[in-house]
Design a protein around this motif. Structure first.
Motif, PDB file in Angstrom:
ATOM      1  N   ARG A 106       0.850  -1.188   0.000  1.00 44.69           N
ATOM      2  CA  ARG A 106       0.000   0.000   0.000  1.00 44.69           C
ATOM      3  C   ARG A 106       0.881   1.231   0.000  1.00 44.69           C
ATOM      4  NH1 ARG A 106      -4.638   0.922   4.362  1.00 44.69           N
ATOM      5  NH2 ARG A 106      -5.528  -0.858   3.211  1.00 44.69           N
ATOM      6  N   GLY A 107       0.739   2.048  -1.029  1.00 46.66           N
ATOM      7  CA  GLY A 107       1.531   3.265  -1.120  1.00 46.66           C
ATOM      8  C   GLY A 107       3.013   2.962  -1.028  1.00 46.66           C
ATOM      9  N   SER A 108       3.671   3.593  -0.078  1.00 45.23           N
ATOM     10  CA  SER A 108       5.116   3.430   0.090  1.00 45.23           C
ATOM     11  C   SER A 108       5.470   2.362   1.110  1.00 45.23           C
ATOM     12  CB  SER A 108       5.729   4.767   0.524  1.00 45.23           C
ATOM     13  OG  SER A 108       5.160   5.194   1.739  1.00 45.23           O
ATOM     14  N   GLY A 109       4.537   1.483   1.411  1.00 49.24           N
ATOM     15  CA  GLY A 109       4.827   0.455   2.405  1.00 49.24           C
ATOM     16  C   GLY A 109       3.964  -0.777   2.231  1.00 49.24           C
ATOM     17  N   GLU A 110       3.831  -1.513   3.329  1.00 44.62           N
ATOM     18  CA  GLU A 110       3.012  -2.713   3.356  1.00 44.62           C
ATOM     19  C   GLU A 110       2.036  -2.620   4.518  1.00 44.62           C
ATOM     20  OE1 GLU A 110       5.161  -6.760   2.057  1.00 44.62           O
ATOM     21  OE2 GLU A 110       6.221  -5.717   3.654  1.00 44.62           O
ATOM     22  N   THR A 111       0.910  -3.311   4.392  1.00 46.93           N
ATOM     23  CA  THR A 111      -0.018  -3.446   5.502  1.00 46.93           C
ATOM     24  C   THR A 111      -0.159  -4.916   5.866  1.00 46.93           C
ATOM     25  OG1 THR A 111      -1.955  -3.607   4.051  1.00 46.93           O
ATOM     26  CG2 THR A 111      -1.355  -1.408   4.869  1.00 46.93           C
ATOM     27  N   ILE A 112      -0.416  -5.145   7.149  1.00 47.42           N
ATOM     28  CA  ILE A 112      -0.766  -6.479   7.618  1.00 47.42           C
ATOM     29  C   ILE A 112      -2.080  -6.366   8.362  1.00 47.42           C
ATOM     30  CG2 ILE A 112       0.738  -6.174   9.655  1.00 47.42           C
ATOM     31  CD1 ILE A 112       0.926  -9.265   9.740  1.00 47.42           C
ATOM     32  N   ALA A 113      -3.028  -7.209   8.032  1.00 45.41           N
ATOM     33  CA  ALA A 113      -4.334  -7.222   8.677  1.00 45.41           C
ATOM     34  C   ALA A 113      -4.450  -8.481   9.532  1.00 45.41           C
ATOM     35  CB  ALA A 113      -5.447  -7.185   7.641  1.00 45.41           C
ATOM     36  N   ILE A 114      -4.810  -8.266  10.782  1.00 51.34           N
ATOM     37  CA  ILE A 114      -4.938  -9.361  11.739  1.00 51.34           C
ATOM     38  C   ILE A 114      -6.352  -9.375  12.289  1.00 51.34           C
ATOM     39  CG2 ILE A 114      -4.124 -10.308  13.938  1.00 51.34           C
ATOM     40  CD1 ILE A 114      -1.427  -8.910  13.288  1.00 51.34           C
ATOM     41  N   GLU A 115      -7.005 -10.512  12.202  1.00 48.62           N
ATOM     42  CA  GLU A 115      -8.364 -10.666  12.712  1.00 48.62           C
ATOM     43  C   GLU A 115      -8.306 -11.178  14.147  1.00 48.62           C
ATOM     44  OE1 GLU A 115     -12.264 -12.545  10.762  1.00 48.62           O
ATOM     45  OE2 GLU A 115     -10.868 -14.071  11.516  1.00 48.62           O
ATOM     46  N   LEU A 133      -2.010  -2.844  10.472  1.00 54.08           N
ATOM     47  CA  LEU A 133      -0.748  -2.160  10.759  1.00 54.08           C
ATOM     48  C   LEU A 133      -0.099  -1.769   9.435  1.00 54.08           C
ATOM     49  CD1 LEU A 133       0.860  -1.665  13.474  1.00 54.08           C
ATOM     50  CD2 LEU A 133       2.272  -3.610  12.795  1.00 54.08           C
ATOM     51  N   PHE A 134       0.391  -0.540   9.358  1.00 53.63           N
ATOM     52  CA  PHE A 134       1.088  -0.054   8.164  1.00 53.63           C
ATOM     53  C   PHE A 134       2.575   0.034   8.473  1.00 53.63           C
ATOM     54  CE2 PHE A 134       2.738   3.643   5.683  1.00 53.63           C
ATOM     55  CZ  PHE A 134       2.623   3.079   4.414  1.00 53.63           C
ATOM     56  N   VAL A 135       3.400  -0.595   7.627  1.00 54.78           N
ATOM     57  CA  VAL A 135       4.851  -0.567   7.799  1.00 54.78           C
ATOM     58  C   VAL A 135       5.446   0.263   6.665  1.00 54.78           C
ATOM     59  CG1 VAL A 135       6.957  -1.928   8.026  1.00 54.78           C
ATOM     60  CG2 VAL A 135       4.788  -2.837   8.884  1.00 54.78           C
ATOM     61  N   ARG A 136       6.006   1.398   7.019  1.00 55.25           N
ATOM     62  CA  ARG A 136       6.528   2.341   6.026  1.00 55.25           C
ATOM     63  C   ARG A 136       7.773   1.796   5.318  1.00 55.25           C
ATOM     64  NH1 ARG A 136       7.245   7.069  10.258  1.00 55.25           N
ATOM     65  NH2 ARG A 136       7.801   5.202  11.457  1.00 55.25           N
ATOM     66  N   GLY A 137       7.848   2.077   4.030  1.00 54.75           N
ATOM     67  CA  GLY A 137       9.048   1.766   3.271  1.00 54.75           C
ATOM     68  C   GLY A 137       9.312   0.300   3.047  1.00 54.75           C
ATOM     69  N   ALA A 138       8.272  -0.524   3.136  1.00 53.93           N
ATOM     70  CA  ALA A 138       8.477  -1.968   2.975  1.00 53.93           C
ATOM     71  C   ALA A 138       7.803  -2.518   1.731  1.00 53.93           C
ATOM     72  CB  ALA A 138       7.930  -2.702   4.206  1.00 53.93           C
ATOM     73  N   SER A 139       7.330  -1.623   0.848  1.00 49.77           N
ATOM     74  CA  SER A 139       6.585  -2.067  -0.321  1.00 49.77           C
ATOM     75  C   SER A 139       7.484  -2.763  -1.336  1.00 49.77           C
ATOM     76  CB  SER A 139       5.898  -0.864  -0.981  1.00 49.77           C
ATOM     77  OG  SER A 139       5.209  -1.287  -2.136  1.00 49.77           O
ATOM     78  N   ARG A 140       6.912  -3.709  -2.062  1.00 52.23           N
ATOM     79  CA  ARG A 140       7.625  -4.393  -3.139  1.00 52.23           C
ATOM     80  C   ARG A 140       7.412  -3.707  -4.483  1.00 52.23           C
ATOM     81  NH1 ARG A 140       6.380 -10.812  -1.952  1.00 52.23           N
ATOM     82  NH2 ARG A 140       7.032 -10.827   0.230  1.00 52.23           N
ATOM     83  N   ARG A 141       6.605  -2.646  -4.494  1.00 47.73           N
ATOM     84  CA  ARG A 141       6.347  -1.932  -5.741  1.00 47.73           C
ATOM     85  C   ARG A 141       6.821  -0.496  -5.599  1.00 47.73           C
ATOM     86  NH1 ARG A 141       0.233   0.212  -5.688  1.00 47.73           N
ATOM     87  NH2 ARG A 141      -0.054   0.355  -3.457  1.00 47.73           N
ATOM     88  N   GLU A 142       6.759   0.227  -6.694  1.00 50.18           N
ATOM     89  CA  GLU A 142       7.176   1.623  -6.674  1.00 50.18           C
ATOM     90  C   GLU A 142       6.281   2.423  -5.741  1.00 50.18           C
ATOM     91  OE1 GLU A 142       7.640   5.383  -9.793  1.00 50.18           O
ATOM     92  OE2 GLU A 142       7.129   3.371 -10.498  1.00 50.18           O
ATOM     93  N   ALA A 143       6.900   3.284  -4.926  1.00 49.83           N
ATOM     94  CA  ALA A 143       6.145   4.077  -3.970  1.00 49.83           C
ATOM     95  C   ALA A 143       5.165   4.999  -4.677  1.00 49.83           C
ATOM     96  CB  ALA A 143       7.100   4.903  -3.105  1.00 49.83           C
ATOM     97  N   ARG A 144       3.990   5.159  -4.089  1.00 47.80           N
ATOM     98  CA  ARG A 144       2.985   6.051  -4.639  1.00 47.80           C
ATOM     99  C   ARG A 144       2.159   6.583  -3.483  1.00 47.80           C
ATOM    100  NH1 ARG A 144      -1.034   3.197  -8.547  1.00 47.80           N
ATOM    101  NH2 ARG A 144      -1.801   2.387  -6.578  1.00 47.80           N
TER     102      ARG A 144
END
Length: 280
Positions: A106-115, A133-144
């Protein structure tokens, strides 16, 4: 993060609800609803968001999983979606199980969803939460950049509520909730983290908003709140006011909301509430 862990479940944790803990939490979020104190002939129930007191034990098993690989220095609580199935009462024995349901870019990072799914001692479902939870700068794609959506275009709100976070709000909330993260208690630690000073707990802000929703939409009946979902957009500074604006949704039981700080900037965005028919 390790996406092979999506679908992994963790053993349930247990918690016994006490009157003392329930009332301490209610006081920490500035609640005055007589139902939370067994006053005016009402059966005593805990505030809807009281589950955040016992969630951390179950949640910690998931986000603390060493195989997951979360860098907590870059992690932010991004979203919370809570469905309230039945009231929490003193004396309840609550069992909560955690499961990783998604890890996404998501955007410039990754999210993890926990139920997180909670049941009482009778096996009745109490509440289901999706914690993101959003983890900044961990994305596998180009930041947006992904702008935070506002609600300014929805017309006139059906309700507007102004509330005030006390100067000592974070200290009282930390004691009642168990969340003693330093950025909420230590100004120097907060500044080292790039913040202007101590900031409010996101879930404390959410609890404030839940009061506004219950009072304005459910006639003060907390059991009327069926669902509450939102995105945390900006930290709240203790000692300052917040204003929650509510709009009618596409169904009679559905409402959109947004909460802003004194500068008019969203602190909570993309809010969605569902109110049971009996409470409307």
């Amino acid at each position: 993060m390790n996406r092979e862990l999506v679908g992994r479940s963790y053993p349930p944790t247990s918690y016994t609800v006490t009157t003392e803990a329930s009332e301490r939490y209610a006081h920490a979020i500035n609640e005055d609803n007589p139902r939370f104190f067994g006053e005016q002939g009402h059966e005593r129930v805990a505030p809807p968001l009281f589950s955040v007191v016992y969630h951390p034990k179950a949640l910690g098993q998931a986000i603390g999983d060493r195989e997951l690989g979360i860098d907590f220095k870059r992690a932010l609580h991004g979203e919370q979606d809570m469905r309230f199935h039945a009231p929490i009462r003193p004396g309840d024995e609550i069992s909560t199980a955690a499961r990783i349901v998604a890890i996404e870019d998501r955007g410039s990072g990754e999210t993890i969803a926990i139920e997180l799914v909670s049941h009482n001692q009778h096996g009745d479902p109490i509440e289901t939460t999706l914690f993101t939870l959003f983890v900044r700068g961990a994305s596998r794609r180009e930041a947006r950049d992904e702008p935070v959506e506002g609600a300014a275009s929805r017309g006139e709100p059906v309700a507007q509520v102004t509330q005030h976070l006390d100067d000592d709000q974070t200290y009282r909330y930390a004691e009642a909730s168990g969340d003693r993260t330093k950025i909420h208690l230590d100004a120097e630690a907060a500044r080292r983290a790039g913040l202007p000073g101590i900031i409010g707990h996101g879930l404390c802000t959410m609890a404030f908003v839940s009061k506004a929703l219950v009072d304005e939409l459910a006639g003060g009946d907390p059991t009327g709140l069926a669902r509450m979902a939102l995105r945390f957009a900006r930290p709240v500074i203790p000692g300052q006011p917040i204003e929650t604006r509510v709009w009618a949704g596409s169904r009679p039981d559905e409402f959109a909301f947004e909460t802003v700080d004194r500068e008019g900037r969203p602190v909570v965005s993309q809010g969605l509430a569902e109110i049971r028919a009996a409470a409307r």
